[in-house]
Design an enzyme around this catalytic site. Structure first.
Site, PDB file in Angstrom:
ATOM      1  N   SER A  93      -5.211 -64.575 -33.562  1.00 57.77           N
ATOM      2  CA  SER A  93      -6.146 -65.513 -34.200  1.00 57.77           C
ATOM      3  C   SER A  93      -6.718 -64.998 -35.521  1.00 57.77           C
ATOM      4  CB  SER A  93      -7.275 -65.897 -33.229  1.00 57.77           C
ATOM      5  OG  SER A  93      -6.756 -66.587 -32.107  1.00 57.77           O
ATOM      6  N   GLU A 125       4.627 -62.366 -25.742  1.00 56.74           N
ATOM      7  CA  GLU A 125       5.374 -63.563 -25.322  1.00 56.74           C
ATOM      8  C   GLU A 125       6.762 -63.188 -24.818  1.00 56.74           C
ATOM      9  OE1 GLU A 125       4.685 -65.725 -28.943  1.00 56.74           O
ATOM     10  OE2 GLU A 125       2.572 -65.913 -28.413  1.00 56.74           O
ATOM     11  N   GLY A 129      -3.409 -67.112 -30.294  1.00 53.42           N
ATOM     12  CA  GLY A 129      -3.356 -68.572 -30.298  1.00 53.42           C
ATOM     13  C   GLY A 129      -4.556 -69.253 -29.666  1.00 53.42           C
ATOM     14  N   HIS A 144       6.631 -58.115 -28.155  1.00 53.81           N
ATOM     15  CA  HIS A 144       5.534 -59.082 -28.250  1.00 53.81           C
ATOM     16  C   HIS A 144       5.189 -59.566 -26.839  1.00 53.81           C
ATOM     17  CE1 HIS A 144       3.282 -62.699 -29.212  1.00 53.81           C
ATOM     18  NE2 HIS A 144       3.129 -62.214 -30.428  1.00 53.81           N
ATOM     19  N   ASN A 168       4.447 -63.819 -38.106  1.00 49.90           N
ATOM     20  CA  ASN A 168       5.371 -64.060 -37.000  1.00 49.90           C
ATOM     21  C   ASN A 168       5.441 -65.570 -36.780  1.00 49.90           C
ATOM     22  OD1 ASN A 168       6.763 -64.259 -34.604  1.00 49.90           O
ATOM     23  ND2 ASN A 168       5.188 -63.241 -33.358  1.00 49.90           N
ATOM     24  N   TRP A 169       6.548 -66.145 -37.206  1.00 49.59           N
ATOM     25  CA  TRP A 169       6.671 -67.609 -37.098  1.00 49.59           C
ATOM     26  C   TRP A 169       6.986 -68.070 -35.675  1.00 49.59           C
ATOM     27  CZ3 TRP A 169       9.542 -69.913 -42.023  1.00 49.59           C
ATOM     28  CH2 TRP A 169       8.681 -69.784 -43.123  1.00 49.59           C
ATOM     29  N   LYS A 170       7.329 -67.121 -34.799  1.00 48.50           N
ATOM     30  CA  LYS A 170       7.682 -67.476 -33.408  1.00 48.50           C
ATOM     31  C   LYS A 170       8.765 -68.554 -33.429  1.00 48.50           C
ATOM     32  CE  LYS A 170       3.090 -65.987 -32.115  1.00 48.50           C
ATOM     33  NZ  LYS A 170       1.960 -66.070 -31.194  1.00 48.50           N
ATOM     34  N   GLU A 226      -2.305 -56.478 -30.217  1.00 50.31           N
ATOM     35  CA  GLU A 226      -2.485 -57.918 -30.045  1.00 50.31           C
ATOM     36  C   GLU A 226      -3.033 -58.202 -28.645  1.00 50.31           C
ATOM     37  OE1 GLU A 226       0.203 -60.192 -33.056  1.00 50.31           O
ATOM     38  OE2 GLU A 226       1.175 -60.107 -31.107  1.00 50.31           O
ATOM     39  N   GLY A 285       0.191 -65.126 -36.470  1.00 48.46           N
ATOM     40  CA  GLY A 285       1.041 -66.195 -35.941  1.00 48.46           C
ATOM     41  C   GLY A 285       0.808 -67.489 -36.703  1.00 48.46           C
ATOM     42  N   GLY A 286       0.001 -68.360 -36.116  1.00 46.47           N
ATOM     43  CA  GLY A 286      -0.188 -69.710 -36.646  1.00 46.47           C
ATOM     44  C   GLY A 286      -0.526 -69.764 -38.131  1.00 46.47           C
TER      45      GLY A 286
HETATM   46  P1  13P Z   1      -1.892 -66.225 -33.640  1.00 51.43           P
HETATM   47  O1  13P Z   1      -2.203 -65.671 -35.018  1.00 51.43           O
HETATM   48  O2  13P Z   1      -1.330 -67.614 -33.700  1.00 51.43           O
HETATM   49  O3  13P Z   1      -3.020 -66.042 -32.690  1.00 51.43           O
HETATM   50  O4  13P Z   1      -0.657 -65.332 -33.059  1.00 51.43           O
HETATM   51  C1  13P Z   1      -0.763 -63.947 -33.090  1.00 51.43           C
HETATM   52  C2  13P Z   1       0.542 -63.383 -32.726  1.00 51.43           C
HETATM   53  O5  13P Z   1       0.973 -63.460 -31.600  1.00 51.43           O
HETATM   54  C3  13P Z   1       1.331 -62.734 -33.794  1.00 51.43           C
HETATM   55  O6  13P Z   1       2.420 -62.044 -33.289  1.00 51.43           O
END
Ligand code: 13P
Length: 249
Positions: free
Chosen positions: A209, A95, A169, A93, A9-11, A163, A230-231
């Site tokens: 994470s 977010e 993050g 998600h 997920n590149w957000k 999640e 994510g990251g």
């Molecule tokens: P991180 O891997 O950056 O913690 O993000 C997880 C996430 O929200 C994937 O959708």
């Protein structure tokens, strides 16, 4: 029998230069033993799909509107995602729940729209730190599952991602035992509602994470069928070892 999925997920990250990361993934994993998915920002979906065309890397969206079209400024529908080359869409998600006030009922409608369009709906769930500390994690997960997953989901077009909000993050992750408890609970809830056959086919992802250094340990947990990353999905250098860890699990 159940498909395993390494999803990125590149957000709100990345531009056209990031397409080289997708190209690198296709080169590094020409015939993977697991499914690979990148969900870039909407502006990149079409180019990403073209970059990944003919490879094992699938492309997805990060949200969709419940309606196929209409007066909804700024929104994107499931048929639009599909036309751009997406095969999956992340929904609910945390977010989006926080930034845009999305509730389970919204997520359920979006998931129905996605599945009707033929997209795989990746429905995200997870507790806050306060909910974890007060011991209500499993109750929160149950309620989110009941509210967010449509009735009569399409088998093969449903993925659930656990999640925990406090792990996203932050560099913090639940223990393998904590992840296993939630994933076992999710499998049992799916079985109770939809029957064993459908429930056994739903990939359950862990997200929060996930890094090259902890992926193998997480993938050893029962009922963890992959990750939503994510990251560490932003570069092939970080994401590729996570894919390899899933293949080896
Ligand atoms: P991180 O891997 O950056 O913690 O993000 C997880 C996430 O929200 C994937 O959708």
């Amino acid at each position: 029998m159940r498909r395993r999925l390494a999803a990125g997920n590149w957000k709100m990250h990345g531009g056209t230069t990031s397409l080289t990361e997708i190209h690198a993934l296709t080169r590094a994993h020409p015939a993977p033993a697991v499914d690979i998915l990148i969900c870039p920002p909407a502006t990149l979906i079409e180019q990403a799909a073209r970059t990944a065309s003919g490879s094992a890397v699938a492309i997805g969206g990060q949200d969709c509107h419940p309606a196929p079209s209409g007066a909804h400024t700024g929104d994107i529908s499931a048929p639009m995602l599909k036309e751009a080359g997406a095969t999956h869409v992340i929904l609910g998600h945390s977010e989006r729940r926080t930034d845009h006030g999305e509730h389970d009922t919204d997520v359920r409608k979006k998931a129905h729209a996605a599945q009707t369009t033929g997209l795989v709906a990746i429905i995200c769930l997870g507790e806050s730190l306060a909910q974890r500390e007060e011991g209500s994690t499993l109750g929160v997960i149950s309620a989110q599952m009941t509210g967010s997953i449509p009735d009569n989901p399409t088998a093969g077009k449903l993925v659930i991602a656990y999640e925990p909000i406090w792990a996203i993050g932050t560099g913090l992750t639940p223990t393998p035992a904590q992840i296993g408890e939630v994933h076992g609970h999710m499998r049992a809830a799916l079985t109770a509602r939809f029957g064993a056959e459908l429930a056994q086919g739903v990939p359950l992802l862990y997200g929060g994470s996930v890094k090259p250094g902890n992926a193998a340990e997480i993938f050893r947990v029962a009922d963890v069928d992959g990750a939503l990353v994510g990251g560490a999905s932003l570069t092939a250098e970080d994401f590729s070892p996570i894919i390899s860890a899933l293949e080896a699990s």
